[in-house]
Design a protein around this motif. Structure first.
Motif, PDB file in Angstrom:
ATOM      1  N   UNK A   1       0.756  -1.223   0.146  1.00 17.29           N
ATOM      2  CA  UNK A   1       0.030  -0.080   0.127  1.00 17.29           C
ATOM      3  C   UNK A   1       0.970   1.337  -0.102  1.00 17.29           C
ATOM      4  N   UNK A   2       0.502   2.248  -0.732  1.00 19.40           N
ATOM      5  CA  UNK A   2       1.338   3.552  -0.790  1.00 19.40           C
ATOM      6  C   UNK A   2       0.659   4.664  -0.002  1.00 19.40           C
ATOM      7  N   UNK A   3       1.122   5.758   0.105  1.00 17.11           N
ATOM      8  CA  UNK A   3       0.703   6.588   0.971  1.00 17.11           C
ATOM      9  C   UNK A   3      -0.674   7.209   0.613  1.00 17.11           C
ATOM     10  N   UNK A   4      -0.912   7.098  -0.891  1.00 10.27           N
ATOM     11  CA  UNK A   4      -2.125   7.740  -1.419  1.00 10.27           C
ATOM     12  C   UNK A   4      -3.216   6.882  -1.192  1.00 10.27           C
ATOM     13  N   UNK A   5      -2.791   5.558  -1.314  1.00 13.01           N
ATOM     14  CA  UNK A   5      -3.935   4.474  -1.065  1.00 13.01           C
ATOM     15  C   UNK A   5      -4.408   4.484   0.362  1.00 13.01           C
ATOM     16  N   UNK A   6      -3.388   4.702   1.358  1.00 14.92           N
ATOM     17  CA  UNK A   6      -3.585   4.773   2.693  1.00 14.92           C
ATOM     18  C   UNK A   6      -4.388   5.912   3.166  1.00 14.92           C
ATOM     19  N   UNK A   7      -4.224   7.342   2.521  1.00 16.75           N
ATOM     20  CA  UNK A   7      -4.958   8.247   2.732  1.00 16.75           C
ATOM     21  C   UNK A   7      -6.335   8.089   2.196  1.00 16.75           C
ATOM     22  N   UNK A   8      -6.771   7.289   1.259  1.00 18.20           N
ATOM     23  CA  UNK A   8      -7.878   7.152   0.832  1.00 18.20           C
ATOM     24  C   UNK A   8      -8.860   6.339   1.656  1.00 18.20           C
ATOM     25  N   UNK A   9      -8.269   5.036   2.306  1.00 16.86           N
ATOM     26  CA  UNK A   9      -8.770   4.208   3.168  1.00 16.86           C
ATOM     27  C   UNK A   9      -8.786   5.063   4.452  1.00 16.86           C
ATOM     28  N   UNK A  10      -8.033   5.713   4.668  1.00 17.74           N
ATOM     29  CA  UNK A  10      -8.233   6.755   6.110  1.00 17.74           C
ATOM     30  C   UNK A  10      -9.477   7.604   5.780  1.00 17.74           C
ATOM     31  N   UNK A  11      -9.467   8.293   4.779  1.00 15.61           N
ATOM     32  CA  UNK A  11     -10.476   9.157   4.429  1.00 15.61           C
ATOM     33  C   UNK A  11     -11.908   8.382   4.818  1.00 15.61           C
ATOM     34  N   UNK A  12     -12.143   7.208   4.050  1.00 18.89           N
ATOM     35  CA  UNK A  12     -13.312   6.554   4.122  1.00 18.89           C
ATOM     36  C   UNK A  12     -13.516   5.927   5.680  1.00 18.89           C
ATOM     37  N   UNK A  13     -12.558   5.964   6.521  1.00 20.94           N
ATOM     38  CA  UNK A  13     -12.820   5.441   7.697  1.00 20.94           C
ATOM     39  C   UNK A  13     -13.165   6.585   8.584  1.00 20.94           C
ATOM     40  N   UNK A  14     -12.738   7.798   8.394  1.00 17.78           N
ATOM     41  CA  UNK A  14     -12.932   9.072   9.036  1.00 17.78           C
ATOM     42  C   UNK A  14     -14.306   9.576   8.488  1.00 17.78           C
ATOM     43  N   UNK A  15     -14.714   9.154   7.372  1.00 22.58           N
ATOM     44  CA  UNK A  15     -16.080   9.780   6.815  1.00 22.58           C
ATOM     45  C   UNK A  15     -16.984   8.920   7.798  1.00 22.58           C
ATOM     46  N   UNK A  16     -17.003   7.757   7.998  1.00 20.83           N
ATOM     47  CA  UNK A  16     -17.884   6.921   8.734  1.00 20.83           C
ATOM     48  C   UNK A  16     -17.690   7.285  10.248  1.00 20.83           C
ATOM     49  N   UNK A  17     -16.463   7.882  10.744  1.00 22.49           N
ATOM     50  CA  UNK A  17     -16.345   8.380  12.234  1.00 22.49           C
ATOM     51  C   UNK A  17     -16.971   9.508  12.039  1.00 22.49           C
ATOM     52  N   UNK A  18     -16.860  10.511  11.300  1.00 19.89           N
ATOM     53  CA  UNK A  18     -17.728  11.536  11.265  1.00 19.89           C
ATOM     54  C   UNK A  18     -19.085  11.675  11.412  1.00 19.89           C
ATOM     55  N   UNK A  19     -19.662  10.600  10.440  1.00 20.20           N
ATOM     56  CA  UNK A  19     -21.098  10.482  10.438  1.00 20.20           C
ATOM     57  C   UNK A  19     -21.762   9.857  11.883  1.00 20.20           C
ATOM     58  N   UNK A  20     -20.733   8.929  12.837  1.00 21.14           N
ATOM     59  CA  UNK A  20     -21.115   8.538  14.001  1.00 21.14           C
ATOM     60  C   UNK A  20     -21.005   9.652  14.952  1.00 21.14           C
ATOM     61  N   UNK A  21     -20.075  10.710  14.792  1.00 20.97           N
ATOM     62  CA  UNK A  21     -19.944  11.634  15.725  1.00 20.97           C
ATOM     63  C   UNK A  21     -21.114  12.545  15.554  1.00 20.97           C
ATOM     64  N   UNK A  22     -21.591  12.759  14.277  1.00 21.37           N
ATOM     65  CA  UNK A  22     -23.029  13.652  13.975  1.00 21.37           C
ATOM     66  C   UNK A  22     -24.229  12.915  14.733  1.00 21.37           C
ATOM     67  N   UNK A  23     -24.290  11.672  14.356  1.00 20.27           N
ATOM     68  CA  UNK A  23     -25.467  11.071  14.959  1.00 20.27           C
ATOM     69  C   UNK A  23     -25.388  10.810  16.525  1.00 20.27           C
ATOM     70  N   UNK A  24     -24.215  10.744  17.217  1.00 20.54           N
ATOM     71  CA  UNK A  24     -24.037  11.071  18.549  1.00 20.54           C
ATOM     72  C   UNK A  24     -24.353  12.399  18.956  1.00 20.54           C
ATOM     73  N   UNK A  25     -24.347  13.286  18.253  1.00 18.25           N
ATOM     74  CA  UNK A  25     -24.515  14.637  19.006  1.00 18.25           C
ATOM     75  C   UNK A  25     -23.090  15.413  19.080  1.00 18.25           C
ATOM     76  N   UNK A  26     -22.042  14.386  19.395  1.00 17.61           N
ATOM     77  CA  UNK A  26     -20.815  14.928  19.529  1.00 17.61           C
ATOM     78  C   UNK A  26     -20.063  15.895  18.684  1.00 17.61           C
ATOM     79  N   UNK A  27     -20.282  15.897  17.388  1.00 14.79           N
ATOM     80  CA  UNK A  27     -19.790  16.740  16.329  1.00 14.79           C
ATOM     81  C   UNK A  27     -20.282  18.055  16.459  1.00 14.79           C
ATOM     82  N   UNK A  28     -21.275  18.625  16.920  1.00 15.25           N
ATOM     83  CA  UNK A  28     -21.823  19.834  17.044  1.00 15.25           C
ATOM     84  C   UNK A  28     -21.660  20.227  18.439  1.00 15.25           C
TER      85      UNK A  28
END
Length: 146
Positions: free
Chosen positions: A1-28
Motif C-alpha cells: 500500500x502506498x501513502x495515497x492508498x492509505x490516505x483514501x482508506x483513512x478518508x473512508x474510515x474517517x467519513x464513517x467516524x464523522x457520521x457517527x460523531x454527528x449521529x451521537x451529537x458530539x460533532x456539534x
C-alpha cells in the motif's frame, strides 16, 4: 500500500467516524447527548466516559485529516513586523494562531509541519514543538479556509 492508498482508506474510515460523531451529537456539541446511558450503572458510566474521551480524539483526527484536503492558497516567508509579531503575505500571527511551515532544520528531508504560535513570558513568539527554531525568514504555507 502506498501513502495515497492509505490516505483514501483513512478518508473512508474517517467519513464513517464523522457520521457517527454527528449521529451521537458530539460533532456539534462535545457531549454524547443522543446516547442513552443508565447513570446508575457503573459500567454504563465508565463506557460513557471512555466513549466521550475517544470521541474527542476521533474529532481531532477528523479535523486534522480534513485540514490536508484544504487547497493551498500560497506560500510566503515570515518576518517580524512593527507590532512585534510575525507575519507573512497572508497572516499576522499571534498566540494560538495556526501555522504551516517548511521544516528544514534537524531533518534529512524537508517537510511541511502544521503547528501553532505561542509566546513566552517575555513576549517572544515561537512555534509550539519547535521553540528553538528561528522564525525570521521561515517559509510558510497557507491553506484556504474551510
Amino acid at each position: 500500500m502506498n501513502i495515497r492508498e492509505y490516505q483514501e482508506r483513512m478518508d473512508d474510515a474517517l467519513g464513517e467516524v464523522k457520521r457517527l460523531l454527528v449521529q451521537s451529537g458530539y460533532y456539534d456539541n462535545p457531549t454524547l447527548e443522543n446516547i442513552d446511558c443508565d447513570r446508575d450503572d457503573p459500567d454504563d458510566v465508565q463506557r460513557w466516559n471512555e466513549f466521550t474521551n475517544a470521541s474527542k480524539l476521533l474529532l481531532k483526527a477528523v479535523d486534522d485529516l480534513s485540514y490536508l484536503h484544504r487547497p493551498i492558497a500560497g506560500t510566503s516567508r515570515l518576518h517580524l513586523n512593527t507590532n512585534g509579531r510575525y507575519e507573512d503575505d497572508f497572516n499576522e500571527y499571534t498566540s494560538g494562531s495556526g501555522i504551516e511551515f517548511l521544516l528544514t532544520d534537524n531533518c534529512s528531508t524537508p517537510c511541511w509541519v502544521h503547528s501553532r504560535i505561542e509566546s513566552d513570558d517575555d513576549g517572544n513568539y515561537y512555534i509550539v514543538g519547535y521553540k528553538w527554531l528561528d522564525m525570521e525568514g521561515l517559509e510558510t504555507r497557507v491553506r484556504q479556509k474551510a
